[in-house]
Motif scaffolding. Structure first.
Motif, short mmCIF file in Angstrom:
data_model
loop_
_atom_site.label_atom_id
_atom_site.label_comp_id
_atom_site.label_asym_id
_atom_site.label_seq_id
_atom_site.Cartn_x
_atom_site.Cartn_y
_atom_site.Cartn_z
N LEU A 42 49.64 -40.25 21.96
CA LEU A 42 48.81 -41.43 22.48
C LEU A 42 49.88 -42.20 22.78
O LEU A 42 50.32 -42.23 22.33
N ASP A 43 49.38 -42.93 25.02
CA ASP A 43 49.15 -44.12 24.55
C ASP A 43 48.34 -45.05 25.93
O ASP A 43 47.47 -45.11 25.84
N PRO A 44 49.02 -45.88 26.53
CA PRO A 44 47.95 -46.49 26.79
C PRO A 44 46.69 -46.31 27.44
O PRO A 44 46.22 -46.44 27.77
N GLY A 45 47.26 -44.54 28.26
CA GLY A 45 46.25 -43.94 29.09
C GLY A 45 45.22 -43.56 28.37
O GLY A 45 43.58 -42.67 28.68
N SER A 46 45.19 -42.96 27.36
CA SER A 46 44.68 -42.39 26.22
C SER A 46 43.74 -42.97 25.12
O SER A 46 43.49 -41.76 24.45
N ILE A 47 44.36 -43.77 24.60
CA ILE A 47 44.10 -44.54 23.43
C ILE A 47 42.50 -45.27 23.49
O ILE A 47 42.45 -44.40 22.41
N GLU A 48 42.11 -45.39 24.07
CA GLU A 48 40.90 -45.51 23.95
C GLU A 48 40.12 -44.63 23.65
O GLU A 48 38.51 -44.45 23.18
N ALA A 49 40.14 -43.45 24.91
CA ALA A 49 39.52 -42.04 24.50
C ALA A 49 39.29 -41.65 23.18
O ALA A 49 38.17 -41.17 22.74
N TYR A 50 40.77 -42.24 23.02
CA TYR A 50 40.78 -41.04 21.80
C TYR A 50 40.18 -41.87 20.36
O TYR A 50 39.69 -41.21 19.63
N LEU A 51 40.26 -43.29 20.48
CA LEU A 51 39.40 -44.10 19.35
C LEU A 51 38.07 -44.18 19.91
O LEU A 51 37.43 -44.34 18.83
N ALA A 52 37.23 -43.97 20.82
CA ALA A 52 36.13 -43.28 21.41
C ALA A 52 35.68 -42.03 20.66
O ALA A 52 34.80 -42.47 19.91
#
Length: 72
Positions: A42-52
């Protein structure tokens, strides 16, 4: 989240091997027995998609069914 309950001794404790896999991933030195799909970077570019994605999985959980199966 996991779809592999065999990695856990109970609902709160993962098995010793899982702990070793975590350490190996943290230090970028996975052993040959570490599953290829173990862990998600996880990084700033992938966290939102992961949380969704996590939110979608949680919304699909049948909590009442789990309670019944556990006798609660």
């Amino acid at each position: 989240m996991t779809e592999r309950p065999e990695n856990f001794a109970d609902s709160h404790h993962f098995r010793a091997q899982v702990g070793r896999w975590i350490i190996q991933r943290l230090f970028a030195s996975p052993e040959p027995d570490t599953p290829a799909d173990f862990g998600i970077r996880l990084d700033p570019g992938s966290i939102e998609a992961y949380l969704a994605d996590v939110g979608q999985h949680l919304a699909a959980v049948d909590c009442d069914g789990l309670r019944r199966s556990w006798g609660l």
